[in-house]
Design an enzyme around this catalytic site. Structure first.
Site, short mmCIF file in Angstrom:
data_model
loop_
_atom_site.label_atom_id
_atom_site.label_comp_id
_atom_site.label_asym_id
_atom_site.label_seq_id
_atom_site.Cartn_x
_atom_site.Cartn_y
_atom_site.Cartn_z
N LYS A 37 11.35 -53.95 -10.43
CA LYS A 37 10.47 -54.53 -11.44
C LYS A 37 10.27 -53.46 -12.51
CE LYS A 37 7.57 -57.75 -12.94
NZ LYS A 37 7.93 -59.17 -13.17
N GLY A 170 12.10 -73.02 -10.44
CA GLY A 170 11.19 -72.12 -9.73
C GLY A 170 10.13 -72.78 -8.90
#
Length: 258
Positions: A37, A170
């Site tokens: 990330k 998603g």
């Protein structure tokens, strides 16, 4: 394929859960996986970030985070407001390469959409993907409006010469509306890339064992799972034909003259 960049058409659409699903399937197949990330926003020191959540859901995965900014803003804006150094595309690419030297697969999860600014120079996740020569997996919402944002993201990738690995929905609800059902057929055309999965709504609330067991059923073989887009779409026939076809003009005229 050593590195996959996971982006989306916006924020809060399931990128983290999709990243975790890809990681879970890969680890189940015996691959070592790292999730990176680059810039975590909206999370304070000691709080759980997206990389932590991927590790929780997928199990034996290495989590890495390059920077953390407390306000839930675009990374470049959040860094500026916090008085902290931003993370640029070159740093992201360097970190991903180092992880790739020690893992079979590295998943780089972006923040927001593909062209959200990382720094004052206008660097983006797309720039990091280009430096890495990595394909981008695009996470999209299921409902109305997703076709336009999906097409725009695909166009931005093509303009930069970046491969689009495919599209994953998603968050797929238990009771999809008409637009969502139709989007099963339309999303691959808008993206110019295959539909590679649909993660059920609420999947992020599962525990590790349940998540890992279910993940392969959400992703297509290209991502290591067993999800079949044609079989999935066949459960929603309204995606391909109206429930009742209107009568033709000639039939209406005949009926009027009868």
């Amino acid at each position: 394929m050593t590195v996959i960049v996971v982006s989306g058409t916006g924020t809060e659409i399931g990128k983290t859960v999709v990243t975790a699903a890809v990681a879970a399937v890969a680890t189940a197949a015996g691959r070592s996986v790292a999730v990176l990330k680059p810039a975590q926003t909206g999370v304070g020191p000691g709080e759980t970030g997206d990389a932590d959540e991927v590790v929780r859901l997928s199990g034996a995965v290495t989590g890495a985070e390059l920077a953390r900014f407390p306000e839930p803003l675009a990374p470049g804006t959040a860094a500026r407001r916090a008085g902290l150094a931003p993370v640029g595309p070159a740093e992201v690419a360097e970190a991903a390469r180092k992880l790739a030297a020690e893992h079979d697969l590295v998943l780089v999860e972006g923040a927001g959409g593909l062209l959200v600014r990382f720094d004052e120079e206008g660097g983006t996740l797309a720039d990091a993907a280009r430096l890495l020569g990595a394909p981008v997996l695009v996470v999209v919402p299921a409902g109305l409006g997703t076709l336009n944002s999906t097409a725009l993201t695909a166009e931005a990738l093509r303009a930069r010469g970046i491969e689009q690995a495919g599209v994953v929905i998603g968050s797929w609800p238990a009771a999809p509306d008409l637009a969502m059902r139709c989007n099963l057929a339309d999303l691959p055309e808008s993206a110019g890339a295959p539909l590679l999965g649909a993660v059920p709504e609420g999947a992020g609330a599962l525990d590790t064992e349940a998540f890992r067991a279910a993940a392969p059923s959400w992703l297509a073989p290209a991502l290591g799972g067993g999800w079949d887009p044609a079989e999935f779409a066949a459960r929603f026939p309204a995606a391909f034909a109206p429930e009742s076809a209107p009568e033709s003009a000639s039939e209406s005229a005949s009926a009027a003259g009868a």
